[in-house]
Design a protein around this motif. Sequence first.
Motif, short mmCIF file in Angstrom:
data_model
loop_
_atom_site.label_atom_id
_atom_site.label_comp_id
_atom_site.label_asym_id
_atom_site.label_seq_id
_atom_site.Cartn_x
_atom_site.Cartn_y
_atom_site.Cartn_z
N ILE A 100 0.84 -1.20 0.00
CA ILE A 100 0.00 0.00 0.00
C ILE A 100 0.87 1.25 0.00
CG2 ILE A 100 -1.70 1.31 1.31
CD1 ILE A 100 -2.85 -1.31 2.30
N LEU A 122 -6.17 -0.53 -5.16
CA LEU A 122 -6.57 -0.24 -3.79
C LEU A 122 -7.79 -1.06 -3.38
CD1 LEU A 122 -6.08 3.64 -3.61
CD2 LEU A 122 -4.69 1.89 -2.51
N HIS A 162 -14.51 4.60 -1.10
CA HIS A 162 -13.97 4.03 -2.32
C HIS A 162 -14.98 4.13 -3.46
CE1 HIS A 162 -12.81 0.82 -5.17
NE2 HIS A 162 -11.57 1.11 -4.79
N ARG A 178 -5.07 10.27 -1.67
CA ARG A 178 -4.01 10.09 -0.68
C ARG A 178 -4.59 9.86 0.72
NH1 ARG A 178 -0.12 15.04 -2.87
NH2 ARG A 178 0.87 13.84 -4.57
N TYR A 192 -7.45 8.53 1.34
CA TYR A 192 -8.02 7.18 1.34
C TYR A 192 -6.94 6.14 1.62
CZ TYR A 192 -10.09 2.87 -0.49
OH TYR A 192 -10.53 1.59 -0.63
N ARG A 193 -5.82 6.31 0.96
CA ARG A 193 -4.71 5.38 1.21
C ARG A 193 -4.23 5.50 2.66
NH1 ARG A 193 1.01 6.04 -1.73
NH2 ARG A 193 0.94 7.90 -0.41
#
Length: 558
Positions: free
Chosen positions: A169, A188, A249, A275, A277-278
């Motif tokens: 990730i 993702l 998402h 970013r 979300y990650r």
Amino acid sequence: QIAMEGLTQAERNVVYAVRDFARFRKDFYVTIVTGTRALVLPGTGGGAELAFLIRGERSPTVGFNTLLLRLQLVRNQETNVRSLEGLIRDLEQLVLAGRSTALDITQLQSSLESARQTLAIRKQTFANQLDSFKVQLGLPPDIEIELNDSALDPFQFVNVDLLDLEDRIAKIVLTEDPTEWAAIMVELKSFDEELAGHVKTVFAEAEQMQTRADPLNLDSAALSEAEQRQMVAQFDRIKQRIADSRKQHRQLQVDVQQTATLDGNQKEELLGELREYRRGMLTQLRELLGVQISVRVGLVELKQVDLTPGQAVEVALNNRLDLMNRQAFVVDARRQIEIAADRLEATINLVAEGEVNTPPLLENSNPLEFRATDSNFRVGVSVITPLDRVQARNNFRAAQIAYQRARRNYMAAEDQVKLDVRTQLRAVVSKNEQFDISRRALRVAARELDQAVEFSERPGTTSRAGNQGVNISRALNNILLAQNQLIDSWVDYERGRLGLFRDLGIMEIGENGLWTADHDRLESQDYIDCPWEASLVQPEEIDAEDIGPEFEELPAAE
């Protein structure tokens, strides 16, 4: 009995040798497994059979469990290095977003280099002890061997798969090119599904841990009520974050599909959302990692020993083979007093002697002329009293002294057995408590890491430059320290437990040299009653001056 003494002693010596060999096999097994050897009883001669494996700086005695300890220390250190590397990459992204400082990264980098140095040292130590263990087994040090490390499976608290997922990730590059965003969203999505699978695994492990929380297990293995409430709250928070993440998402997928209609500012905002979300996935992953550590540490179980000091002493006195020999030596010494006493008894002989003579040759020309008047005849009694037998008297006194020495040696040996058993049992109880403390310390360290990461997510943390790096680094070090203490406590516990079985005399070694029945729980009722009755006279019942009565021999069952 006096005439058969040589054969009697030879037969008993065979029994002693068999017992010594059986005791040696138990001691040898424990030495190979733990690297520690039993203390010899007072007055024992020799004991140099394993001198090369025990004494000296260059002694190759390591023990298999010690080797497992070194291996796990290497693994723990490798996990610590990987965690630091992942957090550094994470903080670098926060610096770009203005939510962290360069000082935080520098502090973690300093901790990383120190961790790498420690890892190099631990690898060297493990390699050296592995070669020494080969020599201990009688193998050349350059031969390649593979360790069966299945005993370490319960101590893999940090899920390596989660660390791999974290690396994948963190390595995703979110460029400013909108055409790549769709492929990144697909990747993702797969990571999100993989993370959800790990969450289910942790839930199953948590249920298994609570199922094992029965009275037979350690009380600290299960969670307290406060810890249970806290873990339930963590699970609920993880579930909520997963639901929010999936909702986010879906929204991001819609936005990414419409990038062609967005202007520059909107694309920049969307990139920031990607970013974020990650970042949320990484936060979920790290929180799950801390929860899994708390769950897995509760799955580790110790093989229990339920003996009081009095019960342990009674079991040892009934089963220790070397103590049986010491008791038999007293009987041997007592028999020697009887033999010496027999040789000291008075002797009465009937003596008859005579001479048949002839007259002197100067007066007698016939050499065969025997005359009664020239002959002599004597008859009498010869008496030799014990007072005249100086050597026999000295031998009898020496036998009495040897008997008293045997008595004292037996008493000292019995006291040594009691001391060894009580010491080993006390060590087992202490290591059990230390294991519980290390278990709780690891859970606290896991919560500390979770809180440190959560603190780094809060707005305004950049105003406290360096706090993030210090907090996270300290939390990781505490996790590493708690893991190392836990595996060290387990090895020490097993060392004490095996030593206790050996010193109790109830460790049965099979034909292949291995322990035939490693008990999950050692209880006293099966071993307190001796399987045979040792009908030897107890030393305190023997009067050194009483040399008349016969003493009982060793039972045939032995």
